[in-house]
Structure formats: structure tokens, C-alpha cells
Design a protein around this motif. Structure first.
Motif, short mmCIF file in Angstrom:
data_model
loop_
_atom_site.label_atom_id
_atom_site.label_comp_id
_atom_site.label_asym_id
_atom_site.label_seq_id
_atom_site.Cartn_x
_atom_site.Cartn_y
_atom_site.Cartn_z
N GLY A 139 88.04 67.78 48.99
CA GLY A 139 87.93 66.99 50.21
C GLY A 139 89.11 66.05 50.33
O GLY A 139 89.72 65.67 49.32
N ALA A 140 89.43 65.64 51.56
CA ALA A 140 90.64 64.87 51.82
C ALA A 140 90.37 63.40 52.10
O ALA A 140 91.21 62.69 52.66
N ALA A 141 89.21 62.88 51.71
CA ALA A 141 88.87 61.49 52.01
C ALA A 141 89.91 60.52 51.48
O ALA A 141 90.17 59.47 52.09
N MET A 142 90.54 60.85 50.35
CA MET A 142 91.45 59.91 49.70
C MET A 142 92.75 59.68 50.49
O MET A 142 93.44 58.69 50.27
N ILE A 143 93.08 60.54 51.43
CA ILE A 143 94.30 60.28 52.21
C ILE A 143 94.04 59.24 53.29
O ILE A 143 94.98 58.71 53.89
N GLU A 175 80.34 64.62 52.69
CA GLU A 175 80.39 63.49 53.59
C GLU A 175 81.58 63.65 54.55
O GLU A 175 82.63 64.13 54.18
N GLY A 176 81.40 63.19 55.78
CA GLY A 176 82.50 63.21 56.72
C GLY A 176 83.59 62.23 56.33
O GLY A 176 83.37 61.30 55.55
N ASN A 177 84.79 62.43 56.86
CA ASN A 177 85.90 61.51 56.59
C ASN A 177 86.79 61.43 57.83
O ASN A 177 86.40 61.85 58.92
N GLN A 178 87.99 60.92 57.68
CA GLN A 178 88.89 60.75 58.82
C GLN A 178 89.30 62.07 59.46
O GLN A 178 89.73 62.09 60.62
N LEU A 179 89.16 63.17 58.74
CA LEU A 179 89.61 64.46 59.26
C LEU A 179 88.51 65.19 60.02
O LEU A 179 88.79 65.89 61.00
N PHE A 190 93.09 63.09 64.13
CA PHE A 190 93.85 62.95 62.89
C PHE A 190 93.72 64.20 62.04
O PHE A 190 94.69 64.65 61.41
N GLY A 191 92.52 64.78 62.01
CA GLY A 191 92.31 66.01 61.26
C GLY A 191 93.21 67.13 61.75
O GLY A 191 93.73 67.93 60.96
N ARG A 192 93.41 67.21 63.06
CA ARG A 192 94.30 68.23 63.62
C ARG A 192 95.73 68.01 63.17
O ARG A 192 96.45 68.95 62.84
N ASP A 248 79.99 73.09 60.14
CA ASP A 248 80.29 74.35 60.83
C ASP A 248 81.33 74.16 61.92
O ASP A 248 82.28 74.96 62.03
N GLN A 249 81.19 73.13 62.76
CA GLN A 249 82.16 72.95 63.84
C GLN A 249 83.52 72.54 63.31
O GLN A 249 84.56 73.00 63.80
N THR A 250 83.52 71.69 62.28
CA THR A 250 84.79 71.32 61.66
C THR A 250 85.48 72.54 61.06
O THR A 250 86.70 72.69 61.15
N SER A 251 84.70 73.43 60.47
CA SER A 251 85.26 74.67 59.91
C SER A 251 85.88 75.51 61.01
O SER A 251 87.02 75.99 60.89
N LEU A 252 85.15 75.71 62.10
CA LEU A 252 85.66 76.52 63.21
C LEU A 252 86.90 75.90 63.83
O LEU A 252 87.88 76.61 64.14
#
Length: 417
Positions: free
Chosen positions: A180-184, A208-212, A227-229, A249-253
Motif C-alpha cells: 500500500g502507498a499510504a506512506m507517500i 484502509e483507504g489513503n490519499q490515492l 492524486f491517485g491518478r 473494486d472501483q479503485t482497482s478499476l
């Protein structure tokens, strides 16, 4: 030395081992003095910890299995190759020291040529009880690579050429990965720093969700953020592989759509077989494959269950493999067992909150097992997977794809080189 191939095998295999690795007997951090330079904890054994079943094959089939290991790249798309402490009540204290002990002995007999190793991830809690902090992730990564630098069997992998050379040289390529990319946080350039430190695969979000974007445990998944994009585009430019195993699921798509390059679902299964948020619905698996990506089948305890096999073992695991292969084709499936050396079930009990275990459980009745039979550790997972494939009539060319060829194809498209 036999030439390395990403296709089918044909020659006879006289050797007893799957493939001989250059293991010297090195144990993690043995260049230091235990008890003086760091606190020592009794660790689990790496081999034969439990009475896990070896998949039965005929002598002729076993010879074919060994030849497949000899001739083809064997790549685990997701594992944690550390050795857990024997006393799991001490696990969080053990982690606070920031030293992950790599299971070199176990890896030496695994047959693997490369492994996406996912470090401590959210259990890197050196400075925080919440995990996923920048300092902890960098500490974790640097400490692990320092240990790896003091031996010769496992090498830090940064390119596809490193994987091919590792096999030729009797070594194992260690692909540093983070789930996961929470640390960025909101710092896009931290992706460049992670790349510079040798990370080659990064997940969008853990549970858990994060900034991305959204994780699989969130009650609503709003998809990839602006930001995730930006982060997905930056990872494409850097040449860092992208993983959506724990993303909603939506974040994956959205990630699959936004990425210019194929992505990975490094460790999951089919939700159509078991109603768990930890597994992926058909539309996500199809979208990943249509973009050229690959799903690795997950074997962490009590994940890839099925109605036919509610007791987790290699049979339920391979049912998920066959479902995904039938759904999107053999070119888009691989294996990410998510195994470790030690009591994985006990670890889940000890870390239920930190690892969001509740979100990974399905909504059907199942029998808890003490370990996943035939897939208990990285030492036995791939040998038994290949035995199962041989026993069930898969061709050499198809086996070559799912044990490494498919992953290499994505890496050649996603990595800088």
C-alpha cells in the motif's frame, strides 16, 4: 548450465533438487552479535514446521516437475519470506526492533528464481502503532537490504535481466514490494525515492483507504483520487509495477483504466467462488486481463476458499486458479501464495486489527485450519503447485506461463528495463 527458457521444457532431469541454489548456510544478521547488537528472539524453523502434505505424483511426473523447474523461470508474485518468532505474543515487540529475518534456508529449496517480497508492510511499527509511516517503511527496507547484501544467494533485483541472471547463477532475485502507498502521503516525489531505494512494485491502497484511493475494508469506495491518478502516471513513468490486490473494486478499476501499462493483482482470487472483499469480482479480473495484466492466486490462510472446498488447502487454491484461467485465459494468471516461515494462522490471530483480517474473511461458513495444507511456506508452495499442474494434465507451455512467463511479460512492459 542449462539455458534458461520462458517456454516449455523437453530435456531429462537427473538432479535430485528442484534447482540447486548457492546457499552457504548464512542466517540473517549473522554478521552481527545476537544479544549485543540486537535483541534475539527464538524463531520458527524454516523447513518441515508442520506435517504438510506433498502433492502425490508418479516418479515419471516428478521427473517432469524437476525438468520444469530446471528449464523455466519460477517467480512468486507475492510472498513474505521472513521467519516469524516462535512466541507470537512477542510479535509486535519483535517488529519494533525493525529486523526481518529472511528465510534463506527455506528459500534455498523452494525452487524459486525470483520472489516479490512484501517486507513488513503495515506491521513495520518501529515509530508508530498504526504502521505505514514513511520512516518505518524506509527503515524496514534498508535493514532488509543490508542483511541481503551480506550473503550471495539472494540478490536485490531491479531489472528483468537480474531475474534471468539469478537463475543462471543459482541465486534468487528479491523484488522489493510494498502492498500500500499510504506512506507517500501527498508527496508524489516519494515514489521516485522508493524507486531509487529499489522498490519495484507498489500497491495503491492496503485495506484502509489513503490519499490515492479506497481500500477493501472501506464502507464506500470512491475510486482513485486525483492524486491517485497522478501517482499511477508517475509509477508508469518511473517503471514501477502497480498492484491493486487490497484496493477497493472501483479503485482497482480506475487504476487499470488510468495506467498506461498492464498492472498486477499480485495476490487474490475469485469472489465468484467465495464471497469475500479480499477476493476480486469478475469485472475487475477481466479488466486487468484486457489491459494485459496478471492476477496471482493468493494462499494466505482462509482466503481462497470455495463452496466445494471450505477447508483451505491446495485444492481450494487451485479451484480459484482454474476459475480465473477459464475466465480470462492462461496468459493472465500466476501465483502469489503470500506465504511466510512460521505460524501464519497464529500470526493472523495476533495481528487481526493491524492487518484488517476481518475484512478478508468471507461471508460463508468455513472450517479454520492450522495451516494451508501443501502451501504452508515458501519452501513448499511452488513445488506442490507445479506437481498439481502436472498431475492434472497441464502442458509444459501452459505451466511455463503461469509459473513465471506471464509475470515476466508484464514486467517487461511495466518496468523501465
Amino acid at each position: 548450465m542449462t539455458d534458461i527458457k520462458e517456454g516449455p521444457s523437453s530435456q531429462a532431469q537427473p538432479a535430485e533438487a528442484m534447482q540447486q541454489k548457492n546457499y552457504s548456510g548464512y542466517k540473517s544478521f549473522s554478521y552481527l552479535e545476537a544479544g549485543t547488537d540486537f535483541k534475539s528472539y527464538p524463531l520458527s524453523v524454516e523447513l518441515n514446521r508442520v506435517n504438510s502434505t506433498r502433492v502425490e505424483v508418479t516418479p515419471q511426473q516428478e521427473a517432469r516437475v524437476r525438468q520444469l523447474f530446471q528449464d523455466n523461470l519460477m517467480i512468486s508474485l507475492h510472498d513474505h519470506c521472513f521467519v516469524a518468532p516462535q512466541d507470537l505474543s512477542q510479535f509486535l515487540e519483535f517488529r519494533r526492533w525493525g529486523r526481518d529475518f529472511t528465510g534463506y534456508e527455506g528459500l534455498s529449496v523452494s525452487g524459486l528464481d525470483a520472489v516479490f517480497d512484501n517486507l513488513m508492510n503495515g506491521t513495520a511499527m518501529i515509530t508508530s502503532r498504526g504502521g505505514w509511516k514513511w520512516d518505518d517503511i524506509v527503515f524496514d527496507l534498508g535493514m532488509r537490504l543490508s542483511d541481503i547484501a551480506h550473503q550471495e544467494m539472494v540478490i536485490h533485483c531491479k531489472t528483468t535481466e537480474d531475474i534471468v541472471n539469478a537463475k543462471k547463477n543459482g541465486q534468487i532475485a528479491f523484488i522489493a514490494s510494498i502492498e500500500g502507498a499510504a506512506m507517500i502521503e501527498n508527496e508524489l516525489d516519494r515514489l521516485d525515492i522508493l524507486y531509487g531505494l529499489g522498490v519495484r512494485c507498489l500497491g495503491i491502497a492496503y485495506s484502509e483507504g489513503n490519499q490515492l484511493g479506497g481500500g477493501l475494508k472501506e464502507p464506500r469506495d470512491g475510486g482513485l483520487t486525483s492524486f491517485g491518478r497522478q501517482a499511477v502516471k508517475r509509477m508508469n513513468k518511473l517503471g514501477m509495477a502497480i498492484d491493486v490486490s487490497h484496493s477497493g473494486d472501483q479503485t482497482s478499476l480506475d487504476t487499470i483504466e488510468v495506467s498506461d501499462k498492464p498492472i498486477f493483482i499480485t495476490h487474490a482470487g475469485a469472489r465468484a467462488l467465495w464471497n469475500s472483499n479480499r477476493l476480486k469480482p469478475d469485472d475487475v479480473i477481466r479488466a486487468c486481463a484486457e489491459k494485459g495484466g496478471v492476477i496471482g492466486i493468493e494462499a494466505a490462510p482462509h482466503t481462497t476458499l470455495t463452496a466445494k472446498h471450505p477447508q483451505h488447502s491446495i485444492e481450494s487454491y487451485m479451484e480459484h486458479f482454474e476459475y480465473c484461467a477459464n475466465l480470462v485465459g492462461i496468459d493472465h494468471v500466476a501465483f502469489g501464495p503470500d506465504a511466510l516461515f512460521g505460524d501464519h494462522v497464529g500470526l493472523h490471530h495476533a495481528l487481526t486489527e493491524a492487518l484488517s483480517i476481518g475484512a478478508s474473511r468471507g461471508h460463508l461458513e468455513y472450517t479454520e485450519v492450522p495451516f494451508v495444507d501443501s502451501l504452508e511456506s515458501p519452501a513448499e508452495a511452488f513445488p506442490n503447485i507445479v506437481r498439481w499442474l502436472v498431475k492434472h494434465g497441464y502442458s509444459d507451455s501452459d505451466i511455463a506461463k503461469v509459473v513465471g512467463g506471464n509475470v515476466m511479460r508484464v514486467l517487461k512492459a511495466a518496468w523501465y528495463r
